[in-house]
Design a protein around this motif. Sequence first.
Motif, PDB file in Angstrom:
ATOM      1  N   VAL A  80     -16.929  -1.316  12.392  1.00  0.00           N
ATOM      2  CA  VAL A  80     -15.659  -0.689  12.037  1.00  0.00           C
ATOM      3  C   VAL A  80     -15.827   0.820  12.101  1.00  0.00           C
ATOM      4  CG1 VAL A  80     -13.924  -0.399  10.229  1.00  0.00           C
ATOM      5  CG2 VAL A  80     -15.101  -2.608  10.492  1.00  0.00           C
ATOM      6  N   THR A  81     -14.983   1.469  12.872  1.00  0.00           N
ATOM      7  CA  THR A  81     -14.986   2.925  12.931  1.00  0.00           C
ATOM      8  C   THR A  81     -13.997   3.438  11.896  1.00  0.00           C
ATOM      9  OG1 THR A  81     -15.500   2.889  15.278  1.00  0.00           O
ATOM     10  CG2 THR A  81     -14.626   4.942  14.396  1.00  0.00           C
ATOM     11  N   SER A 101      -6.738  -1.051   9.746  1.00  0.00           N
ATOM     12  CA  SER A 101      -6.278  -0.915   8.368  1.00  0.00           C
ATOM     13  C   SER A 101      -6.493   0.535   7.985  1.00  0.00           C
ATOM     14  CB  SER A 101      -7.055  -1.858   7.442  1.00  0.00           C
ATOM     15  OG  SER A 101      -6.477  -1.840   6.144  1.00  0.00           O
ATOM     16  N   GLN A 102      -6.257   0.845   6.731  1.00  0.00           N
ATOM     17  CA  GLN A 102      -6.509   2.198   6.255  1.00  0.00           C
ATOM     18  C   GLN A 102      -6.863   2.151   4.783  1.00  0.00           C
ATOM     19  OE1 GLN A 102      -2.980   4.496   6.864  1.00  0.00           O
ATOM     20  NE2 GLN A 102      -1.772   3.385   5.361  1.00  0.00           N
ATOM     21  N   SER A 103      -7.537   3.201   4.343  1.00  0.00           N
ATOM     22  CA  SER A 103      -7.857   3.322   2.923  1.00  0.00           C
ATOM     23  C   SER A 103      -7.812   4.793   2.541  1.00  0.00           C
ATOM     24  CB  SER A 103      -9.223   2.714   2.601  1.00  0.00           C
ATOM     25  OG  SER A 103     -10.257   3.423   3.238  1.00  0.00           O
ATOM     26  N   ARG A 104      -7.536   5.015   1.281  1.00  0.00           N
ATOM     27  CA  ARG A 104      -7.457   6.385   0.793  1.00  0.00           C
ATOM     28  C   ARG A 104      -8.851   7.004   0.695  1.00  0.00           C
ATOM     29  NH1 ARG A 104      -3.529  10.189   0.352  1.00  0.00           N
ATOM     30  NH2 ARG A 104      -2.466   9.830  -1.589  1.00  0.00           N
ATOM     31  N   ARG A 105      -9.796   6.169   0.258  1.00  0.00           N
ATOM     32  CA  ARG A 105     -11.170   6.652   0.102  1.00  0.00           C
ATOM     33  C   ARG A 105     -12.110   5.755   0.898  1.00  0.00           C
ATOM     34  NH1 ARG A 105     -10.301   5.942  -5.667  1.00  0.00           N
ATOM     35  NH2 ARG A 105     -12.109   4.563  -5.502  1.00  0.00           N
ATOM     36  N   LEU A 106     -13.234   6.320   1.270  1.00  0.00           N
ATOM     37  CA  LEU A 106     -14.225   5.591   2.059  1.00  0.00           C
ATOM     38  C   LEU A 106     -14.804   4.408   1.281  1.00  0.00           C
ATOM     39  CD1 LEU A 106     -15.402   5.664   4.872  1.00  0.00           C
ATOM     40  CD2 LEU A 106     -17.160   7.211   4.043  1.00  0.00           C
ATOM     41  N   GLY A 162      -5.742  12.877   8.120  1.00  0.00           N
ATOM     42  CA  GLY A 162      -5.030  13.477   6.988  1.00  0.00           C
ATOM     43  C   GLY A 162      -5.760  13.144   5.697  1.00  0.00           C
ATOM     44  N   ASP A 163      -5.036  12.531   4.767  1.00  0.00           N
ATOM     45  CA  ASP A 163      -5.626  12.152   3.480  1.00  0.00           C
ATOM     46  C   ASP A 163      -6.151  10.715   3.485  1.00  0.00           C
ATOM     47  OD1 ASP A 163      -5.045  14.628   2.418  1.00  0.00           O
ATOM     48  OD2 ASP A 163      -3.144  13.998   1.531  1.00  0.00           O
ATOM     49  N   TRP A 164      -6.132  10.067   4.630  1.00  0.00           N
ATOM     50  CA  TRP A 164      -6.507   8.655   4.716  1.00  0.00           C
ATOM     51  C   TRP A 164      -7.662   8.455   5.683  1.00  0.00           C
ATOM     52  CZ3 TRP A 164      -4.092   4.752   1.951  1.00  0.00           C
ATOM     53  CH2 TRP A 164      -2.955   5.142   1.236  1.00  0.00           C
ATOM     54  N   TRP A 165      -8.339   7.324   5.550  1.00  0.00           N
ATOM     55  CA  TRP A 165      -9.325   6.875   6.513  1.00  0.00           C
ATOM     56  C   TRP A 165      -8.660   5.805   7.365  1.00  0.00           C
ATOM     57  CZ3 TRP A 165     -13.980   9.021   7.361  1.00  0.00           C
ATOM     58  CH2 TRP A 165     -14.495   9.850   6.376  1.00  0.00           C
ATOM     59  N   SER A 166      -8.649   6.004   8.665  1.00  0.00           N
ATOM     60  CA  SER A 166      -8.158   5.010   9.615  1.00  0.00           C
ATOM     61  C   SER A 166      -9.330   4.108   9.971  1.00  0.00           C
ATOM     62  CB  SER A 166      -7.614   5.722  10.853  1.00  0.00           C
ATOM     63  OG  SER A 166      -7.274   4.789  11.840  1.00  0.00           O
ATOM     64  N   LEU A 167      -9.167   2.802   9.801  1.00  0.00           N
ATOM     65  CA  LEU A 167     -10.246   1.836   9.997  1.00  0.00           C
ATOM     66  C   LEU A 167      -9.918   0.937  11.173  1.00  0.00           C
ATOM     67  CD1 LEU A 167     -10.350   0.837   6.235  1.00  0.00           C
ATOM     68  CD2 LEU A 167     -11.761   2.567   7.359  1.00  0.00           C
ATOM     69  N   VAL A 168     -10.825   0.863  12.145  1.00  0.00           N
ATOM     70  CA  VAL A 168     -10.582   0.051  13.330  1.00  0.00           C
ATOM     71  C   VAL A 168     -11.818  -0.774  13.663  1.00  0.00           C
ATOM     72  CG1 VAL A 168      -9.989   0.070  15.788  1.00  0.00           C
ATOM     73  CG2 VAL A 168      -8.959   1.754  14.259  1.00  0.00           C
ATOM     74  N   ALA A 169     -11.620  -2.090  13.690  1.00  0.00           N
ATOM     75  CA  ALA A 169     -12.635  -3.015  14.186  1.00  0.00           C
ATOM     76  C   ALA A 169     -12.173  -3.396  15.584  1.00  0.00           C
ATOM     77  CB  ALA A 169     -12.736  -4.243  13.287  1.00  0.00           C
ATOM     78  N   SER A 170     -12.916  -3.003  16.594  1.00  0.00           N
ATOM     79  CA  SER A 170     -12.405  -3.105  17.965  1.00  0.00           C
ATOM     80  C   SER A 170     -12.658  -4.432  18.663  1.00  0.00           C
ATOM     81  CB  SER A 170     -12.950  -1.962  18.816  1.00  0.00           C
ATOM     82  OG  SER A 170     -14.351  -1.997  18.809  1.00  0.00           O
ATOM     83  N   ASP A 171     -13.516  -5.298  18.141  1.00  0.00           N
ATOM     84  CA  ASP A 171     -13.772  -6.548  18.838  1.00  0.00           C
ATOM     85  C   ASP A 171     -13.827  -7.728  17.872  1.00  0.00           C
ATOM     86  OD1 ASP A 171     -14.221  -8.302  20.906  1.00  0.00           O
ATOM     87  OD2 ASP A 171     -16.360  -7.912  21.010  1.00  0.00           O
ATOM     88  N   VAL A 172     -12.677  -8.096  17.386  1.00  0.00           N
ATOM     89  CA  VAL A 172     -12.546  -9.255  16.505  1.00  0.00           C
ATOM     90  C   VAL A 172     -11.868 -10.341  17.340  1.00  0.00           C
ATOM     91  CG1 VAL A 172     -11.566 -10.153  14.360  1.00  0.00           C
ATOM     92  CG2 VAL A 172     -12.337  -7.758  14.487  1.00  0.00           C
ATOM     93  N   GLN A 173     -12.695 -11.209  17.901  1.00  0.00           N
ATOM     94  CA  GLN A 173     -12.228 -12.242  18.837  1.00  0.00           C
ATOM     95  C   GLN A 173     -11.362 -11.626  19.936  1.00  0.00           C
ATOM     96  OE1 GLN A 173     -10.407 -15.398  16.537  1.00  0.00           O
ATOM     97  NE2 GLN A 173     -12.406 -16.315  16.138  1.00  0.00           N
ATOM     98  N   GLN A 208     -13.272   2.434  -0.464  1.00  0.00           N
ATOM     99  CA  GLN A 208     -12.285   1.358  -0.437  1.00  0.00           C
ATOM    100  C   GLN A 208     -12.153   0.737   0.955  1.00  0.00           C
ATOM    101  OE1 GLN A 208      -9.011   3.797  -1.687  1.00  0.00           O
ATOM    102  NE2 GLN A 208      -9.287   3.291  -3.851  1.00  0.00           N
ATOM    103  N   ALA A 209     -12.866   1.302   1.917  1.00  0.00           N
ATOM    104  CA  ALA A 209     -12.731   0.865   3.312  1.00  0.00           C
ATOM    105  C   ALA A 209     -13.161  -0.576   3.517  1.00  0.00           C
ATOM    106  CB  ALA A 209     -13.524   1.796   4.232  1.00  0.00           C
ATOM    107  N   ASP A 210     -14.266  -0.980   2.922  1.00  0.00           N
ATOM    108  CA  ASP A 210     -14.767  -2.343   3.109  1.00  0.00           C
ATOM    109  C   ASP A 210     -13.699  -3.369   2.722  1.00  0.00           C
ATOM    110  OD1 ASP A 210     -16.156  -4.922   2.078  1.00  0.00           O
ATOM    111  OD2 ASP A 210     -17.710  -3.945   3.272  1.00  0.00           O
ATOM    112  N   ALA A 211     -13.148  -3.232   1.530  1.00  0.00           N
ATOM    113  CA  ALA A 211     -12.150  -4.200   1.054  1.00  0.00           C
ATOM    114  C   ALA A 211     -10.906  -4.200   1.942  1.00  0.00           C
ATOM    115  CB  ALA A 211     -11.776  -3.904  -0.388  1.00  0.00           C
ATOM    116  N   ALA A 212     -10.464  -3.023   2.366  1.00  0.00           N
ATOM    117  CA  ALA A 212      -9.240  -2.927   3.167  1.00  0.00           C
ATOM    118  C   ALA A 212      -9.397  -3.591   4.534  1.00  0.00           C
ATOM    119  CB  ALA A 212      -8.839  -1.457   3.338  1.00  0.00           C
ATOM    120  N   ILE A 213     -10.456  -3.259   5.252  1.00  0.00           N
ATOM    121  CA  ILE A 213     -10.621  -3.827   6.594  1.00  0.00           C
ATOM    122  C   ILE A 213     -11.072  -5.279   6.523  1.00  0.00           C
ATOM    123  CG2 ILE A 213     -12.987  -3.043   6.990  1.00  0.00           C
ATOM    124  CD1 ILE A 213     -10.137  -3.048   9.610  1.00  0.00           C
ATOM    125  N   ARG A 214     -11.819  -5.636   5.493  1.00  0.00           N
ATOM    126  CA  ARG A 214     -12.257  -7.028   5.320  1.00  0.00           C
ATOM    127  C   ARG A 214     -11.036  -7.937   5.162  1.00  0.00           C
ATOM    128  NH1 ARG A 214     -17.036  -9.247   4.389  1.00  0.00           N
ATOM    129  NH2 ARG A 214     -17.999  -7.210   4.035  1.00  0.00           N
TER     130      ARG A 214
END
Length: 135
Positions: free
Chosen positions: A6-7, A29-34, A12-23, A36-42
């Motif tokens: 996940v990149t 997804s996005q999260s306010r803080r790093l 801005g004030d958010w982290w943009s989360l991208v998993a590029s090869d999921v099947q 919180q990224a695991d839970a959001a993209i998971r």
Amino acid sequence: MNTYRVTATRDGDWWSLVASDVQGREVASQSRRLDQADAAIREAIALVLDVDGDAFELAILPDLRHVDVSDDTLEALELRRALTELSVQARRRTPAAVAELRAAGLTVRDVAQLLGVTPSRVSQIERQAHLVNSA
């Protein structure tokens, strides 16, 4: 178990989360803080795959190219990431190293000294290995 990379890019004030090869798909997804990224993209990946969130591993890779920080800071972050990876590898290989060194006749204290752990940790690793082998 699959591991999805996940990149995490600051936007801005958010982290943009991208998993590029999921099947073959891109999941975002996005999260306010790093932290919180695991839970959001998971959650997003689990919804796409229709599985529980613990059915896969994540490797979250922060991309700081768009953040105004020095090369020294970027290098420090990379060194810390590499140190963490080496630590994970060392932990995975330690039980086999304990077994081999003990089988070679070294004392618990010698093994502890060589591996940089306490003698009680060596004994604990040996007990865990014995329990696994007895089952």
